[in-house]
Design an enzyme around this catalytic site. Sequence first.
Site, PDB file in Angstrom:
ATOM      1  N   HIS A  38      12.553 -20.360 -60.695  1.00 50.74           N
ATOM      2  CA  HIS A  38      11.947 -20.726 -61.981  1.00 50.74           C
ATOM      3  C   HIS A  38      10.662 -21.544 -61.814  1.00 50.74           C
ATOM      4  CE1 HIS A  38      11.332 -22.231 -65.986  1.00 50.74           C
ATOM      5  NE2 HIS A  38      11.672 -23.452 -65.623  1.00 50.74           N
ATOM      6  N   HIS A  64       8.218 -29.574 -62.134  1.00 55.48           N
ATOM      7  CA  HIS A  64       8.525 -29.978 -63.506  1.00 55.48           C
ATOM      8  C   HIS A  64       9.997 -30.242 -63.803  1.00 55.48           C
ATOM      9  CE1 HIS A  64       9.318 -25.650 -64.394  1.00 55.48           C
ATOM     10  NE2 HIS A  64      10.033 -26.112 -65.399  1.00 55.48           N
ATOM     11  N   ASP A  65      10.916 -29.651 -63.049  1.00 54.43           N
ATOM     12  CA  ASP A  65      12.345 -29.898 -63.308  1.00 54.43           C
ATOM     13  C   ASP A  65      13.007 -30.769 -62.240  1.00 54.43           C
ATOM     14  OD1 ASP A  65      12.849 -28.698 -65.785  1.00 54.43           O
ATOM     15  OD2 ASP A  65      13.118 -26.699 -64.910  1.00 54.43           O
ATOM     16  N   GLU A  68      14.195 -34.108 -63.922  1.00 58.60           N
ATOM     17  CA  GLU A  68      15.150 -33.781 -64.997  1.00 58.60           C
ATOM     18  C   GLU A  68      16.491 -33.287 -64.445  1.00 58.60           C
ATOM     19  OE1 GLU A  68      13.316 -31.844 -68.447  1.00 58.60           O
ATOM     20  OE2 GLU A  68      15.058 -30.532 -68.529  1.00 58.60           O
ATOM     21  N   ASP A  69      16.449 -32.499 -63.396  1.00 56.56           N
ATOM     22  CA  ASP A  69      17.665 -31.799 -62.951  1.00 56.56           C
ATOM     23  C   ASP A  69      18.200 -32.182 -61.576  1.00 56.56           C
ATOM     24  OD1 ASP A  69      17.695 -30.324 -65.292  1.00 56.56           O
ATOM     25  OD2 ASP A  69      16.573 -28.649 -64.443  1.00 56.56           O
ATOM     26  N   ASP A 125       6.211 -22.738 -68.916  1.00 54.32           N
ATOM     27  CA  ASP A 125       7.666 -22.941 -68.789  1.00 54.32           C
ATOM     28  C   ASP A 125       8.410 -22.167 -69.886  1.00 54.32           C
ATOM     29  OD1 ASP A 125      10.129 -24.058 -68.022  1.00 54.32           O
ATOM     30  OD2 ASP A 125       9.799 -25.934 -69.101  1.00 54.32           O
TER      31      ASP A 125
HETATM   32  N1  LIG Z   1      16.599 -18.346 -70.244  1.00 54.69           N
HETATM   33  C1  LIG Z   1      17.266 -18.924 -69.227  1.00 54.69           C
HETATM   34  N2  LIG Z   1      17.251 -20.284 -69.097  1.00 54.69           N
HETATM   35  C2  LIG Z   1      17.912 -20.825 -68.053  1.00 54.69           C
HETATM   36  C3  LIG Z   1      18.614 -20.029 -67.125  1.00 54.69           C
HETATM   37  N3  LIG Z   1      19.144 -20.849 -66.190  1.00 54.69           N
HETATM   38  C4  LIG Z   1      18.790 -22.087 -66.500  1.00 54.69           C
HETATM   39  N4  LIG Z   1      18.050 -22.100 -67.633  1.00 54.69           N
HETATM   40  C5  LIG Z   1      17.515 -23.306 -68.265  1.00 54.69           C
HETATM   41  O1  LIG Z   1      18.325 -23.575 -69.402  1.00 54.69           O
HETATM   42  C6  LIG Z   1      17.552 -24.376 -70.317  1.00 54.69           C
HETATM   43  C7  LIG Z   1      17.766 -23.852 -71.707  1.00 54.69           C
HETATM   44  O2  LIG Z   1      19.094 -24.002 -72.016  1.00 54.69           O
HETATM   45  P1  LIG Z   1      19.539 -25.023 -73.148  1.00 54.69           P
HETATM   46  O3  LIG Z   1      20.999 -24.961 -73.295  1.00 54.69           O
HETATM   47  O4  LIG Z   1      18.702 -24.800 -74.360  1.00 54.69           O
HETATM   48  O5  LIG Z   1      19.074 -26.419 -72.575  1.00 54.69           O
HETATM   49  P2  LIG Z   1      19.881 -27.489 -71.742  1.00 54.69           P
HETATM   50  O6  LIG Z   1      20.564 -26.773 -70.608  1.00 54.69           O
HETATM   51  O7  LIG Z   1      18.779 -28.395 -71.281  1.00 54.69           O
HETATM   52  O8  LIG Z   1      20.812 -28.155 -72.694  1.00 54.69           O
HETATM   53  C8  LIG Z   1      16.109 -24.286 -69.867  1.00 54.69           C
HETATM   54  O9  LIG Z   1      15.794 -25.497 -69.206  1.00 54.69           O
HETATM   55  P3  LIG Z   1      15.016 -26.629 -69.872  1.00 54.69           P
HETATM   56  O10 LIG Z   1      14.457 -27.494 -68.803  1.00 54.69           O
HETATM   57  O11 LIG Z   1      15.899 -27.299 -70.880  1.00 54.69           O
HETATM   58  O12 LIG Z   1      13.794 -25.882 -70.552  1.00 54.69           O
HETATM   59  P4  LIG Z   1      13.453 -25.847 -72.053  1.00 54.69           P
HETATM   60  O13 LIG Z   1      14.681 -25.420 -72.762  1.00 54.69           O
HETATM   61  O14 LIG Z   1      13.064 -27.273 -72.316  1.00 54.69           O
HETATM   62  O15 LIG Z   1      12.367 -24.889 -72.201  1.00 54.69           O
HETATM   63  C9  LIG Z   1      16.121 -23.195 -68.793  1.00 54.69           C
HETATM   64  O16 LIG Z   1      15.171 -23.415 -67.756  1.00 54.69           O
HETATM   65  C10 LIG Z   1      18.635 -18.606 -67.302  1.00 54.69           C
HETATM   66  O17 LIG Z   1      19.224 -17.852 -66.548  1.00 54.69           O
HETATM   67  N5  LIG Z   1      17.943 -18.119 -68.371  1.00 54.69           N
END
Ligand SMILES: Nc1nc2c(ncn2[C@@H]2O[C@H](COP(=O)(O)OP(=O)(O)O)[C@@H](OP(=O)(O)OP(=O)(O)O)[C@H]2O)c(=O)[nH]1
Length: 181
Positions: A38, A64-65, A68-69, A125
């Site tokens: 990613h 960027h993550d 956070e992660d 992102d």
């Molecule tokens: N579409 C997709 N997303 C995935 C996948 N695996 C991990 N993610 C991550 O999951 C987050 C979106 O899921 P949510 O349920 O909305 O968020 P959360 O995990 O932070 O609670 C995104 O991260 P984030 O840092 O929270 O990004 P953003 O939601 O702030 O854009 C995304 O990068 C995947 O297989 N498909």
Amino acid sequence: MASMGEILKLYTKCMNFAAVKHKDQRRKDQDGTPYINHPIGVAFILTEEAGIYDVPVLLASILHDTVEDTDTTFDEIEQHFGSHVRKLVEEVTDDKALPRDVRKSKQVENAAKSSYEARLVKLADKLYNLRDLQRCLPVGWTEKRREEYYKWAKEVVDNLRGTNAILEGALDEIFRSEHLI
Ligand SMILES: Nc1nc2c(ncn2[C@@H]2O[C@H](COP(=O)(O)OP(=O)(O)O)[C@@H](OP(=O)(O)OP(=O)(O)O)[C@H]2O)c(=O)[nH]1
């Protein structure tokens, strides 16, 4: 000005740093894709599609993550990549200690206040994540959750507009296909 060799050294150090930090993390897809795909993919969108070659922006996109992660701290980012990159990573990092709904609405609010450089990372992102969502539904997600994610992502993107026509055009193509515009 840094030489090409120095830039390549820093960029490679950054990719290695992120790969080590994300080593045990997987995406939420059925295949359990390595998470590092990613951040590298976000940087690739910036260079390949948007023609962005700004080094701090690219480093921040790869990192960027990490805070956070993973166990990465902002001090660690500064120590390895300097205070400018630290500031950009801070701008794109959500506070995972907050409840999910608060975190999501803060992201909409904060989008409007972001710097130009942070906006580029945020747009790329979102573009990566929305394309990923079109490719497959994360494990355990319902169709309703997917739809809500698209709607929320559009609210974030709407607060980032006027930053980069290529990225916003690609995002609008997705929003159009989801009948959101
Ligand atoms: N579409 C997709 N997303 C995935 C996948 N695996 C991990 N993610 C991550 O999951 C987050 C979106 O899921 P949510 O349920 O909305 O968020 P959360 O995990 O932070 O609670 C995104 O991260 P984030 O840092 O929270 O990004 P953003 O939601 O702030 O854009 C995304 O990068 C995947 O297989 N498909």
